[in-house]
Design an enzyme around this catalytic site. Structure first.
Site, short mmCIF file in Angstrom:
data_model
loop_
_atom_site.label_atom_id
_atom_site.label_comp_id
_atom_site.label_asym_id
_atom_site.label_seq_id
_atom_site.Cartn_x
_atom_site.Cartn_y
_atom_site.Cartn_z
N CYS A 1 -45.38 -16.83 -26.24
CA CYS A 1 -44.37 -17.90 -26.31
C CYS A 1 -43.15 -17.84 -25.63
CB CYS A 1 -43.95 -18.18 -28.01
SG CYS A 1 -42.65 -19.38 -28.11
N ASP B 1 0.87 -1.19 -0.06
CA ASP B 1 0.14 0.15 -0.16
C ASP B 1 0.81 1.06 -0.11
OD1 ASP B 1 -2.81 -1.21 1.90
OD2 ASP B 1 -2.09 -1.69 -0.06
N ALA B 2 1.89 1.40 0.87
CA ALA B 2 2.84 2.49 0.77
C ALA B 2 3.46 2.66 -0.66
CB ALA B 2 3.91 2.13 2.05
N ASP B 3 4.01 1.66 -1.25
CA ASP B 3 4.40 1.92 -2.45
C ASP B 3 3.58 2.46 -3.31
OD1 ASP B 3 6.89 -0.86 -2.55
OD2 ASP B 3 7.09 1.32 -1.59
N CYS C 1 -45.82 -25.29 -32.25
CA CYS C 1 -44.70 -24.93 -31.67
C CYS C 1 -44.42 -25.82 -30.41
CB CYS C 1 -44.86 -23.42 -30.94
SG CYS C 1 -43.51 -22.81 -29.79
N ASP D 1 -5.58 -17.07 -38.13
CA ASP D 1 -6.63 -17.52 -37.28
C ASP D 1 -6.18 -17.36 -35.86
OD1 ASP D 1 -9.01 -18.41 -36.89
OD2 ASP D 1 -8.97 -20.42 -37.24
N LYS E 1 -4.16 -14.85 -43.79
CA LYS E 1 -4.99 -14.69 -42.94
C LYS E 1 -4.89 -15.38 -41.69
CE LYS E 1 -10.04 -13.50 -42.31
NZ LYS E 1 -10.14 -14.15 -41.00
N TYR F 1 -0.37 -6.39 -39.22
CA TYR F 1 -0.79 -6.38 -40.67
C TYR F 1 -1.53 -5.08 -40.89
CZ TYR F 1 -4.82 -8.60 -38.24
OH TYR F 1 -5.77 -8.73 -37.62
N CYS G 1 -43.74 -20.00 -34.94
CA CYS G 1 -44.68 -20.11 -33.94
C CYS G 1 -45.58 -18.63 -34.06
CB CYS G 1 -43.91 -20.18 -32.64
SG CYS G 1 -44.93 -19.60 -31.16
N CYS H 1 -44.94 -23.74 -26.87
CA CYS H 1 -45.94 -22.96 -26.41
C CYS H 1 -47.44 -23.67 -27.08
CB CYS H 1 -46.28 -21.62 -26.52
SG CYS H 1 -46.39 -21.10 -28.34
N ASP I 1 0.82 4.23 -2.82
CA ASP I 1 0.60 5.54 -2.36
C ASP I 1 1.65 6.56 -2.80
OD1 ASP I 1 -1.25 4.76 0.73
OD2 ASP I 1 -2.07 5.14 -1.41
N GLU J 1 -2.54 -9.60 -35.15
CA GLU J 1 -3.40 -10.84 -34.74
C GLU J 1 -2.36 -11.46 -33.73
OE1 GLU J 1 -5.94 -11.11 -36.37
OE2 GLU J 1 -7.07 -13.03 -36.10
N LYS K 1 -5.19 -6.70 -50.22
CA LYS K 1 -5.46 -5.38 -50.00
C LYS K 1 -5.17 -4.56 -51.03
CE LYS K 1 -4.69 -6.37 -45.11
NZ LYS K 1 -3.70 -6.43 -43.90
N LYS L 1 -11.22 -17.27 -48.40
CA LYS L 1 -11.14 -18.30 -47.37
C LYS L 1 -10.72 -19.59 -48.03
CE LYS L 1 -12.47 -17.42 -43.72
NZ LYS L 1 -13.60 -17.09 -42.95
N GLU M 1 -1.42 -11.93 -48.45
CA GLU M 1 -0.88 -11.99 -47.16
C GLU M 1 -1.76 -13.50 -46.32
OE1 GLU M 1 -1.18 -9.26 -43.93
OE2 GLU M 1 -1.95 -8.12 -45.54
N SER N 1 -14.09 -5.71 -39.78
CA SER N 1 -13.96 -7.07 -40.29
C SER N 1 -13.74 -7.08 -41.86
CB SER N 1 -15.12 -8.14 -39.80
OG SER N 1 -16.16 -7.45 -40.31
N LEU N 2 -13.55 -8.19 -42.48
CA LEU N 2 -13.29 -8.27 -44.10
C LEU N 2 -14.30 -8.91 -44.71
CD1 LEU N 2 -9.57 -9.44 -43.80
CD2 LEU N 2 -10.45 -7.05 -44.50
S1 IVH Z 1 -6.78 -6.67 -42.02
C1 IVH Z 1 -9.67 -3.30 -42.14
N1 IVH Z 1 -4.79 -8.66 -42.37
O1 IVH Z 1 -9.19 -11.36 -40.03
C2 IVH Z 1 -9.09 -4.35 -42.16
N2 IVH Z 1 -6.96 -8.90 -41.06
O2 IVH Z 1 -12.32 -11.21 -40.73
C3 IVH Z 1 -8.09 -4.96 -41.25
N3 IVH Z 1 -6.92 -11.26 -39.92
O3 IVH Z 1 -10.41 -8.89 -37.75
C4 IVH Z 1 -7.90 -6.54 -40.94
N4 IVH Z 1 -5.03 -11.84 -40.59
O4 IVH Z 1 -8.67 -10.25 -37.07
C5 IVH Z 1 -6.14 -8.27 -41.88
N5 IVH Z 1 -3.49 -10.57 -42.44
C6 IVH Z 1 -4.65 -10.01 -41.97
C7 IVH Z 1 -5.17 -10.74 -41.15
C8 IVH Z 1 -6.62 -10.37 -40.61
C9 IVH Z 1 -6.38 -12.14 -39.67
C10 IVH Z 1 -8.23 -11.15 -39.16
C11 IVH Z 1 -8.51 -9.69 -38.33
C12 IVH Z 1 -9.74 -9.41 -38.98
C13 IVH Z 1 -10.34 -10.60 -39.42
C14 IVH Z 1 -11.41 -10.05 -40.51
#
Ligand code: IVH
Length: 697
Positions: free
Chosen positions: A444, A34-36, A420, A121, A119, A227, A438, A423, A38, A175, A291, A315, A117, A83-84
């Site tokens: 319900c 606590d002393a540190d 249903c 996971d 993606k 990235y 339903c 219900c 503070d 990531e 990109k 994907k 590049e 997201s993408l």
């Molecule tokens: S670019 C504005 N680059 O994928 C765009 N995203 O489905 C910014 N992810 O939320 C994302 N590898 O979590 C980018 N080489 C990569 C990635 C990447 C994985 C993920 C990221 C994003 C999600 C979108």
């Protein structure tokens, strides 16, 4: 002490004090005496007094003890984490390139370069550096608000804690992931100690980063690839690849499989190469991200509601497995839809154990598509069948096929219920609708509970400590029957606290935290409220759109009243919102027109303080709130770009001229609209006039 040194020191103190605070309040495991503690706090206060303008937003001087016991502090991203959009085949990649060219008004012969590049996971993380010092780390959360995991990020070796020659403000995004080897070893350790094991490296990475105790994160070998970026005080480069090189030079790990491509063909070739390399990488990837390389063009392309126009994720194909269908359950959703769920003999599909999968609807089980045509060659699905399960990324697994040679003699065609199961109300199927619904509405229980689960979900009210499980329990106990009840819980049960804290799983602390979390959400943005109502067809993006259009709850409520006959100017105005269709508009108006439902909504709103929707970043925009119409040929940008840019500046773009129009932008060839505008005395500009009006905004 110099100003510069004071700034660095304040950043350092903020971190230490935040950590110590977290350790003390959340973990009941103080790290500092606590002393540190503070002493450091006093030093912080003294520096702030000396340099008042350097006082930080997250200053320890403003923190009064306990952060929420139930989780991390929240951080609002200064630039949303998006997201993408997805591509699934080569044609989608070609289409991605064409749509960019179309938007920018570029012919097929103009050279465009893309990066390709892997993606990764894992889970995305945003790192904020001020004057070269790591000061904050936040998870993506819902894209606009994430969790503060600063202390945890500090334990990750790949993440530099200080940078040299970086912009004063730099937010690096990337990531967090776990390698296969580290994942296996972690699961073995967990098993040996009787701890929980993880289904896959991504879950392990997420579970490890989101630890309230940073010491646990430290013991888990997490890695990080950079990235992307968020806020910046000065640009990193002129191109995507240049920016990534700059990040690498600053000390970030970047992916070596990143390549520059000059055409969609080169992009899909690199995709094939990465796919071949995939199994030997030692970490999970689920596709390839493309990109557009030129950052000025990225800027022009901008964003749709949650995804950039200049990037796409290609994907990898889904994974398959075969197993036995042990049963079919019917679940009732918040809009009354009866959904068949396959109960499977557990099977591993692409590294994840799957025991439930969707069967979509009645027709799908029978082997028919929505138009009455055959799917799976017309084979129906029966309990006892040997079925193929298909899983693609995060999507709910589905039953894709049946092996008739292994069908037991006793297997009977599935009889889909006509009432249903929750219900017993009729569950008719409207013409053109693929699902039975339903008809019980508010009576319900399944619909009521599902509506409330949706109401408290992350993108809606997101009430800490009130998740699906608690909603079910409170509903069964008769504590809550509709969303409004959540907000009267504490007053209705004057002794509710007592009751709650005596229940299993609840203590005094968690009960009072819950009531606090509920109170915190009385102040709610209009878009979240609308999304939270769970109206059919009205998703997150649509809610945001509608909220921006009407601005306030009262305006929205009144418009719904005026539009209830599905005709007249207010209805036309609603259907005219860009991205709205008659179906969505009808569903929205329908919800407000139903007396019982409207009354329930009103009871809810009476408990709330609804924040009006305001367009972001339109401060100082000369066209904020104005209604603009484009007509004729535009020469410097396409219609789509002009519209998106105007909207970004807070203007409403409409397709027709009326008394509500503020500005008509007329290019060559403008016809009747220009005439009408002239008659109405509306300001008319040519394209250059428009561009100089919005210049610099
Ligand atoms: S670019 C504005 N680059 O994928 C765009 N995203 O489905 C910014 N992810 O939320 C994302 N590898 O979590 C980018 N080489 C990569 C990635 C990447 C994985 C993920 C990221 C994003 C999600 C979108």
């Amino acid at each position: 002490m110099t100003r510069e040194a004071a700034k660095t020191e304040l950043a350092r103190l903020a971190l230490i004090l935040a950590d110590a605070n977290a350790a003390y309040h959340k973990l009941d495991a103080p790290e500092l005496s606590d002393a540190d503690f503070d002493k450091l706090k006093r030093r912080n206060a003294a520096l702030e007094q000396q340099f008042p303008d350097l006082k930080r937003r997250d200053s320890a001087s403003d923190q009064v003890g306990a952060a929420p016991a139930s989780g991390f502090g929240k951080i609002t991203h200064s630039v949303s984490m998006l997201s993408l959009a997805n591509a699934f085949d080569d044609a989608d990649v070609t289409e991605f390139d064409s749509s960019i060219r179309k938007y920018l008004g570029m012919g097929a012969d103009v050279p465009l370069t893309y990066t390709a590049e892997p993606k990764i996971d894992g889970l995305s993380l945003s790192l904020r550096y001020e004057d070269g010092v790591l000061v904050q780390a936040a998870t993506r959360g819902d894209g606009s608000v994430g969790e503060n995991v600063t202390a945890n990020a500090f334990t990750i070796e790949d993440i530099p804690k200080t940078l040299e020659n970086a912009p004063n403000l730099l937010e690096v995004r990337g990531e967090v992931y776990m390698s296969h080897a580290d994942f296996e070893a972690l699961n073995m350790r967990q098993e040996a100690r009787g701890g929980k094991t993880f289904a896959n490296p991504r879950n392990a990475a997420a579970g490890s980063l989101r630890q309230l105790d940073a010491q646990i994160t430290k013991s888990r070998p997490l890695r990080f690839f950079a990235y992307a970026w968020g806020s910046l005080s000065s640009p990193l480069a002129e191109t995507q690849s240049g920016a990534i090189e700059r990040l690498a030079a600053l000390g970030f790990a970047t992916n070596e499989l990143t390549k520059l491509c000059q055409s969609p063909q080169e992009m899909v070739d690199h995709y094939a190469k990465i796919q071949t390399a995939r199994s030997a990488l030692g970490y999970d990837i689920d596709g390839v991200v493309y990109k557009l390389n030129d950052l000025a063009l990225q800027e022009r392309l901008g964003f749709r509601s949650t995804t950039p126009r200049w990037a796409i994720a290609h994907k990898f194909p889904a994974e398959l497995a075969w197993t036995t269908l042990e049963g079919i359950d019917i679940q009732v959703g918040r809009t009354g839809a009866l959904s068949p769920v396959a109960r499977l003999k557990p099977v591993t599909v692409g590294g994840v154990v799957v025991s439930n999968a969707t069967l979509h609807n009645e027709d799908y089980i029978a082997g028919l598509d929505s138009k009455g045509g055959e799917i799976r060659g017309g084979k129906d699905v029966r309990v006892g069948d040997f079925v193929q399960v298909y899983r693609a990324g995060d999507v709910i697994p589905k039953v894709a096929d049946v092996d008739l040679t292994r069908r037991p003699d006793s297997a009977q065609p599935f009889e889909f219920p006509q009432t249903c199961p929750e219900c017993q109300s009729d569950a008719p199927r409207e013409p053109g609708d693929a699902v039975r619904r339903c008809s019980g509405g508010l009576i319900c229980p399944a619909q009521a509970v599902e509506k409330m689960k949706h109401f408290v979900s992350r993108a809606a009210f997101d009430i800490d400590g009130l998740g699906a499980k608690q909603v079910e329990q409170f509903y069964l106990d008769g504590w809550i029957a509709e969303p409004a009840d959540i907000f009267t819980l504490q007053t209705r049960y004057g002794t509710g606290m007592l009751q709650l804290k005596n229940r299993e799983g609840w203590g005094e602390k968690s009960a009072s935290a819950l009531f606090q979390a509920i109170d915190d959400k009385r102040n709610i943005p209009l878009a979240r409220l609308l999304f939270g109502l769970g109206i059919r067809h009205v998703g997150e993006a649509a809610s945001a759109m509608v909220a921006l259009h009407y601005g306030t709850w009262d305006a929205l409520d009144q418009a719904m009243e005026e539009a209830r006959d599905l005709e007249g100017p207010t209805w036309e105005d609603l259907v005219g919102i860009d991205g709205m269709g008659a179906v969505m508009a009808g569903s929205l108006v329908g919800a407000f027109a139903q007396e019982a439902e409207h009354a329930s909504i009103k009871r809810l709103v009476a408990e709330l303080d609804v924040q009006p929707a305001i367009r972001a970043d339109t401060n100082g925009s000369p066209v904020a709130g104005k209604t603009v119409v484009f007509t004729g040929t535009l020469e410097k940008m396409t219609r789509a770009e002009a519209k998106a840019r105007a909207e970004r500046l807070g203007a409403k773009v409409s397709g027709s001229v009326s008394a509500k129009t503020d500005i008509l932008v007329a290019g060559p060839g403008a016809g009747s609209k220009a005439k009408k505008a002239a008659e109405l005395g509306i300001e008319t500009l040519d394209e250059d006039g428009w561009l100089s009006l919005i210049d610099g905004a």
